[in-house]
Design a protein around this motif. Sequence first.
Motif, PDB file in Angstrom:
ATOM      1  N   ASP A  12      -8.259  -0.965  58.749  1.00 26.15           N
ATOM      2  CA  ASP A  12      -7.371   0.166  59.092  1.00 26.15           C
ATOM      3  C   ASP A  12      -6.962   0.149  60.566  1.00 26.15           C
ATOM      4  N   ALA A  13      -7.525  -0.818  61.345  1.00 25.98           N
ATOM      5  CA  ALA A  13      -7.136  -0.911  62.750  1.00 25.98           C
ATOM      6  C   ALA A  13      -6.074  -1.981  62.974  1.00 25.98           C
ATOM      7  N   ILE A  14      -5.648  -2.644  61.910  1.00 22.24           N
ATOM      8  CA  ILE A  14      -4.603  -3.665  62.076  1.00 22.24           C
ATOM      9  C   ILE A  14      -3.376  -3.278  61.244  1.00 22.24           C
ATOM     10  N   PRO A  15      -2.181  -3.708  61.673  1.00 21.28           N
ATOM     11  CA  PRO A  15      -0.956  -3.296  60.971  1.00 21.28           C
ATOM     12  C   PRO A  15      -0.890  -3.842  59.542  1.00 21.28           C
ATOM     13  N   VAL A  16      -0.340  -3.044  58.636  1.00 23.80           N
ATOM     14  CA  VAL A  16      -0.139  -3.485  57.258  1.00 23.80           C
ATOM     15  C   VAL A  16       0.774  -4.711  57.266  1.00 23.80           C
ATOM     16  N   GLY A  17       0.422  -5.722  56.496  1.00 18.82           N
ATOM     17  CA  GLY A  17       1.262  -6.920  56.406  1.00 18.82           C
ATOM     18  C   GLY A  17       0.930  -7.981  57.427  1.00 18.82           C
ATOM     19  N   SER A  18      -0.039  -7.726  58.291  1.00 17.51           N
ATOM     20  CA  SER A  18      -0.330  -8.740  59.317  1.00 17.51           C
ATOM     21  C   SER A  18      -1.376  -9.733  58.826  1.00 17.51           C
ATOM     22  N   LYS A  19      -1.497 -10.810  59.586  1.00 15.46           N
ATOM     23  CA  LYS A  19      -2.471 -11.862  59.277  1.00 15.46           C
ATOM     24  C   LYS A  19      -3.515 -11.867  60.367  1.00 15.46           C
TER      25      LYS A  19
END
Length: 371
Positions: A12-19
């Motif tokens: 939940d601390a990283i953007p949706v859709g990122s790698k």
Amino acid sequence: EHYVGVYGPEIDAIPVGSKISLSYTVEVAGKAMQPDFESVIERKMHSWINCIEGVMHTGQRDMIRIRISKADFEAGFKFKHLGEVLYAKVKSEFEAVVDKCQITLITDAAEAEKFRDEVAMPRYNQRDDRLASMTDEAVDRYFTCIMCQSFAPAHCCVVTPERLGLCGAVSWQDVKDTKEMDPAGPCQPILKEGCTDEKLGRYASVDEAVNKYSHGALEHVTLYSLFQDPMTSCGCFECICGVEPVSMGVVITCREFAGMTPLGMTFSEMASMTGGGVQTPGFMGHGKHYIASHKFLKAEGGVGRLVWLPKELKDQIRDKLNETAKDMYDIDNFADMVADETSCPNGNPEELLAFLSEVGPPALSMDPLDI
Ligand code: SF4
Ligand code: ZN
């Protein structure tokens, strides 16, 4: 004692859709645990993680890709839960050898990379070296592996000392240990009986085993041929080889290489013709370490058939490739006779043939393939 830790940002601390880069370490202890079991437990993680609804796991070792669906994310799925699944499965499926277990996930890119280079890679190399001196002739049995039947229901790998599973993560030692740890499990022995063709690696016992474990889908499989009843592929192959008709040589590409091959196809285009547990003569999935084996394409003349492969892959296996070719054809620096995307930047058959004619690799003097 139940420890599952996440080092680095949670989902939940990283953007949706990122790698992101992720690594997970499963530490186990137990009186009956042996270092050889490590890779057996590790390969099972592929099926366990795939069994989580909305989560996909492909690849092996440091080439794993995990995809988590948006639905799972919205339902509150965390990286920590990957660890919880691993914890629960290791404890339940390997209770005979594992008494204690703890899981650490690293989601910090720099730390994950450091861990890969300093801990994981040396371990993988150690495992590969251990098998380097074993031959198919020296053992009395090979083994099936049907761990991938959850995706490719008719697929059955036959694993021998000189031909590891096409995923590159299952060696003969691993299948042997799997049988020991899980007697009714995915790896069953094939006694070397009823050899009818040494060169092709055709055995009555191999045919019988693949027929049984493919549930009748396969009748004949040879161990060493690309054309005559080649082994099937699921979707996990590290590499795919295919015939290049102009030079009558064989081209290999690997998962990491996104570029074009002289066949006019990329890895994913070749993969779409090769996977699914069916036999496609002329195309075959295989592990990286099978290439420098004395048994690679033995029926078609051996590794000397090789005319092109991605530079990075060539560099990874260069020493072993040269050693095997010296041994088989008495030539030096074979790797330099094999084209790659730097020596053939246009990647077409004419350019390839021009390069080959200049360097004169074994493939050019071999009998034409019966395509
Ligand atoms: Fe087993 Fe073959 Fe799947 Fe590897 S690719 S896990 S050897 S069935
Ligand atoms: Zn597979």
